[in-house]
Design a protein around this motif. Structure first.
Motif, PDB file in Angstrom:
ATOM      1  N   GLY A  41     -27.902  -1.752 -22.654  1.00 22.63           N
ATOM      2  CA  GLY A  41     -27.448  -0.371 -22.546  1.00 22.63           C
ATOM      3  C   GLY A  41     -27.497   0.362 -23.870  1.00 22.63           C
ATOM      4  O   GLY A  41     -27.881   1.539 -23.940  1.00 22.63           O
ATOM      5  N   GLU A  42     -27.139  -0.338 -24.956  1.00 16.84           N
ATOM      6  CA  GLU A  42     -27.154   0.272 -26.286  1.00 16.84           C
ATOM      7  C   GLU A  42     -28.583   0.577 -26.728  1.00 16.84           C
ATOM      8  O   GLU A  42     -28.858   1.638 -27.291  1.00 16.84           O
ATOM      9  CB  GLU A  42     -26.471  -0.658 -27.298  1.00 16.84           C
ATOM     10  CG  GLU A  42     -24.967  -0.763 -27.129  1.00 16.84           C
ATOM     11  CD  GLU A  42     -24.273   0.572 -27.322  1.00 16.84           C
ATOM     12  OE1 GLU A  42     -24.233   1.081 -28.464  1.00 16.84           O
ATOM     13  OE2 GLU A  42     -23.775   1.124 -26.327  1.00 16.84           O
ATOM     14  N   ALA A  43     -29.490  -0.357 -26.456  1.00 17.54           N
ATOM     15  CA  ALA A  43     -30.896  -0.147 -26.828  1.00 17.54           C
ATOM     16  C   ALA A  43     -31.470   1.041 -26.068  1.00 17.54           C
ATOM     17  O   ALA A  43     -32.178   1.873 -26.639  1.00 17.54           O
ATOM     18  CB  ALA A  43     -31.713  -1.404 -26.538  1.00 17.54           C
ATOM     19  N   ARG A  48     -20.095   1.362 -31.484  1.00 16.83           N
ATOM     20  CA  ARG A  48     -20.161   1.792 -30.088  1.00 16.83           C
ATOM     21  C   ARG A  48     -18.994   2.713 -29.736  1.00 16.83           C
ATOM     22  O   ARG A  48     -19.124   3.623 -28.921  1.00 16.83           O
ATOM     23  CB  ARG A  48     -20.167   0.574 -29.164  1.00 16.83           C
ATOM     24  CG  ARG A  48     -20.682   0.883 -27.774  1.00 16.83           C
ATOM     25  CD  ARG A  48     -21.017  -0.354 -26.975  1.00 16.83           C
ATOM     26  NE  ARG A  48     -19.855  -1.176 -26.739  1.00 16.83           N
ATOM     27  CZ  ARG A  48     -19.784  -2.462 -27.006  1.00 16.83           C
ATOM     28  NH1 ARG A  48     -20.800  -3.083 -27.573  1.00 16.83           N
ATOM     29  NH2 ARG A  48     -18.703  -3.165 -26.755  1.00 16.83           N
ATOM     30  N   GLU A  49     -17.876   2.492 -30.397  1.00 18.52           N
ATOM     31  CA  GLU A  49     -16.686   3.302 -30.132  1.00 18.52           C
ATOM     32  C   GLU A  49     -16.681   4.608 -30.923  1.00 18.52           C
ATOM     33  O   GLU A  49     -16.367   5.667 -30.391  1.00 18.52           O
ATOM     34  CB  GLU A  49     -15.429   2.485 -30.484  1.00 18.52           C
ATOM     35  CG  GLU A  49     -14.129   3.192 -30.190  1.00 18.52           C
ATOM     36  CD  GLU A  49     -12.918   2.375 -30.599  1.00 18.52           C
ATOM     37  OE1 GLU A  49     -11.808   2.936 -30.578  1.00 18.52           O
ATOM     38  OE2 GLU A  49     -13.067   1.184 -30.949  1.00 18.52           O
ATOM     39  N   LEU A  50     -17.083   4.540 -32.214  1.00 20.36           N
ATOM     40  CA  LEU A  50     -16.920   5.702 -33.099  1.00 20.36           C
ATOM     41  C   LEU A  50     -18.226   6.257 -33.686  1.00 20.36           C
ATOM     42  O   LEU A  50     -18.209   7.277 -34.364  1.00 20.36           O
ATOM     43  CB  LEU A  50     -15.959   5.344 -34.251  1.00 20.36           C
ATOM     44  CG  LEU A  50     -14.522   5.016 -33.822  1.00 20.36           C
ATOM     45  CD1 LEU A  50     -13.724   4.511 -34.999  1.00 20.36           C
ATOM     46  CD2 LEU A  50     -13.841   6.227 -33.225  1.00 20.36           C
ATOM     47  N   GLU A 108     -18.100  -7.172 -34.713  1.00 22.72           N
ATOM     48  CA  GLU A 108     -17.152  -6.109 -35.076  1.00 22.72           C
ATOM     49  C   GLU A 108     -17.891  -4.835 -35.488  1.00 22.72           C
ATOM     50  O   GLU A 108     -17.506  -3.718 -35.107  1.00 22.72           O
ATOM     51  CB  GLU A 108     -16.243  -6.583 -36.217  1.00 22.72           C
ATOM     52  CG  GLU A 108     -15.182  -5.571 -36.609  1.00 22.72           C
ATOM     53  CD  GLU A 108     -14.318  -6.037 -37.776  1.00 22.72           C
ATOM     54  OE1 GLU A 108     -13.799  -5.167 -38.515  1.00 22.72           O
ATOM     55  OE2 GLU A 108     -14.158  -7.260 -37.961  1.00 22.72           O
ATOM     56  N   ILE A 109     -18.951  -4.989 -36.269  1.00 21.92           N
ATOM     57  CA  ILE A 109     -19.752  -3.832 -36.715  1.00 21.92           C
ATOM     58  C   ILE A 109     -20.339  -3.100 -35.509  1.00 21.92           C
ATOM     59  O   ILE A 109     -20.283  -1.873 -35.410  1.00 21.92           O
ATOM     60  CB  ILE A 109     -20.872  -4.302 -37.672  1.00 21.92           C
ATOM     61  CG1 ILE A 109     -20.275  -4.746 -39.015  1.00 21.92           C
ATOM     62  CG2 ILE A 109     -21.913  -3.193 -37.902  1.00 21.92           C
ATOM     63  CD1 ILE A 109     -21.213  -5.575 -39.864  1.00 21.92           C
ATOM     64  N   ILE A 110     -20.905  -3.855 -34.570  1.00 18.95           N
ATOM     65  CA  ILE A 110     -21.541  -3.264 -33.386  1.00 18.95           C
ATOM     66  C   ILE A 110     -20.505  -2.600 -32.477  1.00 18.95           C
ATOM     67  O   ILE A 110     -20.696  -1.474 -32.001  1.00 18.95           O
ATOM     68  CB  ILE A 110     -22.350  -4.336 -32.628  1.00 18.95           C
ATOM     69  CG1 ILE A 110     -23.610  -4.695 -33.430  1.00 18.95           C
ATOM     70  CG2 ILE A 110     -22.731  -3.864 -31.219  1.00 18.95           C
ATOM     71  CD1 ILE A 110     -24.366  -5.905 -32.927  1.00 18.95           C
ATOM     72  N   ILE A 157     -24.682 -11.388 -26.527  1.00 20.66           N
ATOM     73  CA  ILE A 157     -25.554 -10.237 -26.769  1.00 20.66           C
ATOM     74  C   ILE A 157     -25.685  -9.357 -25.521  1.00 20.66           C
ATOM     75  O   ILE A 157     -25.609  -8.134 -25.599  1.00 20.66           O
ATOM     76  CB  ILE A 157     -26.941 -10.722 -27.241  1.00 20.66           C
ATOM     77  CG1 ILE A 157     -26.835 -11.242 -28.686  1.00 20.66           C
ATOM     78  CG2 ILE A 157     -27.987  -9.616 -27.153  1.00 20.66           C
ATOM     79  CD1 ILE A 157     -28.067 -11.970 -29.175  1.00 20.66           C
ATOM     80  N   THR A 158     -25.851  -9.991 -24.354  1.00 20.36           N
ATOM     81  CA  THR A 158     -26.126  -9.229 -23.127  1.00 20.36           C
ATOM     82  C   THR A 158     -24.860  -8.687 -22.468  1.00 20.36           C
ATOM     83  O   THR A 158     -24.790  -7.499 -22.130  1.00 20.36           O
ATOM     84  CB  THR A 158     -26.894 -10.114 -22.121  1.00 20.36           C
ATOM     85  OG1 THR A 158     -28.092 -10.587 -22.743  1.00 20.36           O
ATOM     86  CG2 THR A 158     -27.268  -9.329 -20.867  1.00 20.36           C
ATOM     87  N   ASN A 159     -23.850  -9.545 -22.289  1.00 18.74           N
ATOM     88  CA  ASN A 159     -22.695  -9.153 -21.475  1.00 18.74           C
ATOM     89  C   ASN A 159     -21.459  -8.734 -22.261  1.00 18.74           C
ATOM     90  O   ASN A 159     -20.601  -8.029 -21.722  1.00 18.74           O
ATOM     91  CB  ASN A 159     -22.333 -10.288 -20.513  1.00 18.74           C
ATOM     92  CG  ASN A 159     -23.452 -10.557 -19.514  1.00 18.74           C
ATOM     93  OD1 ASN A 159     -24.186  -9.649 -19.139  1.00 18.74           O
ATOM     94  ND2 ASN A 159     -23.607 -11.805 -19.117  1.00 18.74           N
ATOM     95  N   GLU A 160     -21.355  -9.168 -23.520  1.00 21.78           N
ATOM     96  CA  GLU A 160     -20.187  -8.776 -24.312  1.00 21.78           C
ATOM     97  C   GLU A 160     -20.490  -7.581 -25.219  1.00 21.78           C
ATOM     98  O   GLU A 160     -19.685  -6.659 -25.335  1.00 21.78           O
ATOM     99  CB  GLU A 160     -19.688  -9.959 -25.155  1.00 21.78           C
ATOM    100  CG  GLU A 160     -19.105 -11.095 -24.320  1.00 21.78           C
ATOM    101  CD  GLU A 160     -18.644 -12.265 -25.177  1.00 21.78           C
ATOM    102  OE1 GLU A 160     -18.271 -12.036 -26.357  1.00 21.78           O
ATOM    103  OE2 GLU A 160     -18.655 -13.406 -24.661  1.00 21.78           O
ATOM    104  N   LEU A 161     -21.675  -7.596 -25.838  1.00 19.22           N
ATOM    105  CA  LEU A 161     -22.039  -6.510 -26.752  1.00 19.22           C
ATOM    106  C   LEU A 161     -22.969  -5.475 -26.099  1.00 19.22           C
ATOM    107  O   LEU A 161     -23.271  -4.455 -26.704  1.00 19.22           O
ATOM    108  CB  LEU A 161     -22.696  -7.094 -28.013  1.00 19.22           C
ATOM    109  CG  LEU A 161     -21.781  -7.996 -28.854  1.00 19.22           C
ATOM    110  CD1 LEU A 161     -22.551  -8.583 -30.040  1.00 19.22           C
ATOM    111  CD2 LEU A 161     -20.561  -7.239 -29.359  1.00 19.22           C
TER     112      LEU A 161
END
Length: 440
Positions: free
Chosen positions: A246-248, A207-209, A201-203, A238-242
């Motif tokens: 791409g974030e890194a 990512r949204e805001l 939820e934190i991540i 970690i790879t496909n849902e969060l």
């Protein structure tokens, strides 16, 4: 005396002044009123901010932590004031990336463990929640080997703080501190229900805001990816849902734009972004080493790593070597295709690194292991004829480039070096590559 020697002398005097000032202020604490103590602690925290690694380690010894323990016991230093000092020590230790073992061996570590348990066992109406949070943060930030037996206390307590959506500066600082502390938890096994829903939820919210600081967001990923050590099934989440890769890449690119890579490194004044980049390098390296899932975004992340390697090689050798660590692990990881390394210039960048006049043994080792891994990968059996043709073409391009630079025989020789080291119990031998290998 030359200018450089004069500068060194001046720096030494400043360092002595900082450590002496800190020791003097600390000695005065027990003779002060509570409000005066807070003022002195603020001064001490300012000095801590300016300290380099050697100064830090010279001050924060077992003896100092034992003295803080005794002052708390004798009530000459109120616990709230002690926590204000200790939290800042822990924060700077993490941000400066200092390996500090003295706290774990001190009386203070043992007593803080007990205080956390005692506070947690109080009835809800009697519990001081802020004190419990401060105790957990201090303990996790200061300890190199925090106890895994109290995860059920640390984790829910600090995730509750980290879930705050308030974007005020004060709230952001609280969230950053909580996530930084969680990111310092070791690689041990932890029940998913204790952390996964909240951490996700934190991540996702960030990512949204984009509500977290750069350090807080990196720390959230640090905490989650370290769970991979004992729970490989987290790879999918970690790879496909969060979307870690791409974030890194995005965070890494944003941070690298904030750094003047041409400025010569001054450790004490190093910008915060460089330290966060180093923290990202550690967690990305662990991801490549541990994760077996292919993701299309890996191409962009590898490219970003290569760009930072090229930018950092002159003035930030530790960052450069961290990038080489990652490239070495990408070459091992069979889910990272070799053509990804070729297209992104990784192979050319590593070849260029070997030619640098300032290269050291750590860098040489990483460079040669990178090519050693690629060489081993090139021997794998091909799945089909098309893949086989692609691999032959890649091998031809790689070895042509190595031959042009005069390193084909060099890499072949490194096979013998590695074999020699392994056969002769390399851990008993010198760690200087140049003792066994001539870099031509």
């Amino acid at each position: 005396m030359s200018l450089s020697n004069a500068d060194k002398c001046e720096k030494g005097v400043r360092a002595m002044t900082r450590t002496k000032k800190f020791s003097k202020l600390f000695h005065e604490l027990k003779r002060c009123r509570e409000d005066e103590q807070m003022q002195k602690i603020e001064e001490m925290n300012g000095l801590i901010d300016e300290m380099n690694g050697k100064e830090f380690e010279s001050i924060f010894t077992i003896d100092l932590f034992n003295k803080i323990h005794q002052m708390i016991e004798k009530k000459t230093l109120p616990l709230e004031n002690a926590l204000m000092l200790l939290k800042h020590i822990g924060y700077c230790k993490e941000l400066k990336i200092i390996c500090l073992e003295s706290f774990d061996d001190s009386l203070l570590s043992e007593s803080m463990n007990k205080m956390i348990i005692d506070e947690n066992e109080k009835k809800k109406e009697e519990m001081n929640e802020k004190r419990l949070i401060d105790l957990c943060e201090c303990y996790l930030l200061l300890s190199r080997w925090p106890s895994s037996k109290m995860d059920s206390i640390y984790v829910p307590c600090l995730l509750k703080v980290a879930l705050k959506k308030d974007e005020t500066e004060e709230a952001q600082k609280e969230v950053e501190m909580a996530l930084l502390a969680l990111g310092n938890i070791g690689l041990w096994e932890m029940k998913r229900e204790l952390y996964l829903k909240e951490t996700s939820e934190i991540i996702e919210y960030h990512r949204e805001l984009h509500n977290l600081t750069q350090l807080a967001y990196q720390s959230a990923w640090n905490f989650l990816i370290y769970r991979l050590f004992t729970d490989k099934s987290l790879e999918e989440v970690i790879t496909n849902e969060l979307h870690f890769v791409g974030e890194a890449r995005r965070e890494f690119e944003e941070l690298s734009k904030c750094v003047d890579w041409k400025r010569k490194e001054e450790r004490r004044k190093e910008v915060k972004e460089v330290k966060i980049i180093w923290r990202w390098l550690n967690v990305i390296d662990y991801y490549f080493f541990s994760c077996t899932l292919w993701n299309e975004e890996l191409v962009g992340l590898v490219n970003c790593i290569v760009q930072v390697l090229l930018a950092s090689r002159d003035n930030h050798k530790d960052i450069c070597n961290g990038c080489l660590d990652i490239l070495r692990n990408t070459a091992i990881n069979r889910n990272v295709k070799i053509d990804c390394l070729l297209k992104n210039g990784a192979i050319g960048a590593v070849l260029e690194e070997i030619q640098q006049p300032t290269i050291n043994d750590d860098l040489i080792r990483n460079c040669y292991y990178f090519f050693l891994n690629i060489s081993e990968r090139s021997k794998e059996k091909d799945v089909n004829e098309t893949e086989g043709e692609k691999r032959k073409e890649m091998k031809r391009k790689i070895f042509e480039r190595m031959e042009e630079e005069g390193y084909e025989d060099d890499i072949a020789g490194f096979h013998d070096v590695v074999s020699f080291l392994n056969e002769n119990y390399y851990f008993q031998l010198s760690f200087n590559t140049s003792d066994y290998f001539v870099n031509v």
